[in-house]
Design an enzyme around this catalytic site. Structure first.
Site, mmCIF file in Angstrom:
data_model
loop_
_atom_site.group_PDB
_atom_site.id
_atom_site.type_symbol
_atom_site.label_atom_id
_atom_site.label_comp_id
_atom_site.label_asym_id
_atom_site.label_seq_id
_atom_site.Cartn_x
_atom_site.Cartn_y
_atom_site.Cartn_z
ATOM 1 N N TYR A 106 20.765 -6.918 26.727
ATOM 2 C CA TYR A 106 22.061 -6.836 27.398
ATOM 3 C C TYR A 106 22.852 -8.105 27.061
ATOM 4 O O TYR A 106 22.823 -9.091 27.790
ATOM 5 C CB TYR A 106 21.880 -6.715 28.910
ATOM 6 N N TYR A 152 21.042 -0.875 39.477
ATOM 7 C CA TYR A 152 21.985 -1.985 39.547
ATOM 8 C C TYR A 152 21.662 -2.947 40.679
ATOM 9 O O TYR A 152 22.151 -4.081 40.678
ATOM 10 C CB TYR A 152 23.406 -1.450 39.778
#
Length: 436
Positions: free
Chosen positions: A287, A407
């Site tokens: 990421y 998340y």
């Protein structure tokens, strides 16, 4: 834009060829999710697709006949921890089956392929739409070009849901962190001078490698993660080590090895999936994004909340941080669950912002029952502020299933009624109904 049309999206099933069952520990013993390999009338075996039972409308009596001829073996094994799948294949010619070696013929029936679903994507793979370069939206053309320039296996772009041509064309794909803040640049430069590497004989690292002495071996012989949770950090070899890029302890550094598709979902914007099955432990990708300070991240978070309705791509690198909570000054670990480090306070952490600069993982959506886990990956065990975030499959993932991660990490409890709540549309049977 697309030259092919689909008459009512209806196709006739000619034969059920095989069945695959995925077992989940959260479900009752022996319960599983079945997918069926289907042969479509008028198409050769090259066009066979795997379809979940829910997509075979009107086929209940045919499925009953199939299962009568191909009974499931009794599997009741349960495993602790996160969702885990045990896949079992059944075909019409398997040992012990009462059926013949030929596929079990079924009466023609009709099923609907709904755009945006995994079943539709599997069918579309063998019936590709033809984009007309003369009429293709310029944003779609530009974004596809960006995808073609990415390293590694191909990344495709699909939208069978609406007329949105592409994600924002202003988005910049970057392979690693983008650092423009002088303080972070100075930190990175100074920290590089203190790196140390292993000196494994012959440049081949094994369990005796000094880079693995803290947490042990991370990968199997196929380069798949062997850990069952993401509590410890992965420490890979670095540029000061005697080994090369082919070292078995450099999986994340070698990058993504699977093809991906950015696709439009019905409720969650753009998402990410893979057109092939992904074994548990497989690296999806890292990421990347802009690396900024916590103060800058807090300012951006407020702007994103006002302008984008709370949509944010900020990721705190706080796995090793000591954080103070509330007036009682109680200490607790960072949100990624790492060990506390005496020298690293909450205000010292860096933050990744993947909104405008990042990688394909920027398009991964949230799920309350995710199929990916995020791991901290270091290449220098003394660096607790700057490390990579890598996403690995935590279960065996069927082809075209949307890739998701959580998340919010662990159990967040009930949402605060005094603040704005953001709804969750993950669709999981374990969905809490909200993000935070």
């Amino acid at each position: 834009m697309e030259s092919e049309t689909i008459e009512d999206n209806l196709y006739e099933v000619e034969a059920i060829i095989a069945e695959k069952v995925f077992y989940y520990p959260k479900k009752p013993a022996g319960a599983g999710l079945s997918t069926f390999k289907v042969r479509w009338k008028g198409y050769s075996k090259e066009h066979d697709t795997w379809e979940p039972e829910g997509h075979l409308m009107g086929c209940k009596h045919l499925l009953k006949e199939w299962r009568a001829a191909n009974p499931l073996r009794d599997i009741t094994q349960q495993r602790n921890g996160k969702r885990k799948t045990d896949a079992m294949d059944i075909d019409s010619g398997s040992p012990g089956s009462s059926s013949s070696e030929k596929p079990s013929k079924v009466s023609p029936t009709r099923t609907k392929l709904v755009p945006g679903t995994a079943a539709y994507a599997r069918w579309r793979k063998n019936h590709p739409l033809k984009d007309d370069p003369e009429t293709m939206h310029p944003d779609r053309k530009l974004f596809r070009q960006k995808l073609q320039d990415l390293p590694g296996p191909p990344v495709a772009l699909y939208n069978d849901v609406d007329d949105d041509p592409s994600p924002p064309v202003s988005f910049e794909f970057i392979p690693r962190y983008k650092i423009v803040t002088s303080g972070i640049l100075d930190y990175a430069k100074v920290n590089d001078d203190f790196w140390a590497g292993c000196s494994c004989k012959g440049g081949v690292c094994n369990k005796g490698c000094s880079c693995m002495e803290e947490n042990g071996v991370s990968y199997d012989k196929n380069g798949r993660l062997i850990w069952v949770n993401n509590d410890p950090a992965i420490n890979e070899c670095n540029d000061r080590c005697s080994c090369n890029i082919n070292c078995p302890n450099r999986v994340v550094q070698r990058g993504r090895k699977i093809p991906l598709e950015i696709f439009k979902t019905k409720m969650k914007g753009w998402g990410l999936r893979c057109p092939q099955e992904i074994p548990k432990g497989t690296l999806i990708d890292t990421y990347p994004g802009e690396l900024i300070t916590l103060a800058e991240a807090n300012e951006r978070a407020e702007k994103y909340a006002e302008r984008d309705g709370g949509s944010s791509y900020l990721f705190d690198l706080d796995k090793f941080s000591k954080v103070r909570r509330g007036e009682d000054d109680e200490e607790f670990m960072g949100s990624q669950g790492g060990p506390m480090v005496e020298t690293l306070d909450a205000d010292d952490i860096f933050v990744i912002d993947g909104k405008n600069h990042g990688g394909v993982t920027r398009f991964i959506n949230h799920s309350c029952d995710p199929n990916l886990l995020i791991y901290a990956v270091t290449r220098e065990r003394a660096d607790y502020r700057q490390y990579d975030l890598a996403m690995f499959a935590c279960v065996d993932i069927p082809a075209y299933e949307e890739l998701t991660f959580s998340y919010v990490g662990g159990d967040q409890g009930e949402p605060d009624t005094d603040v704005q709540r953001y709804d969750c549309f993950c669709g999981s049977s374990y969905c809490k109904g909200y993000l935070w």
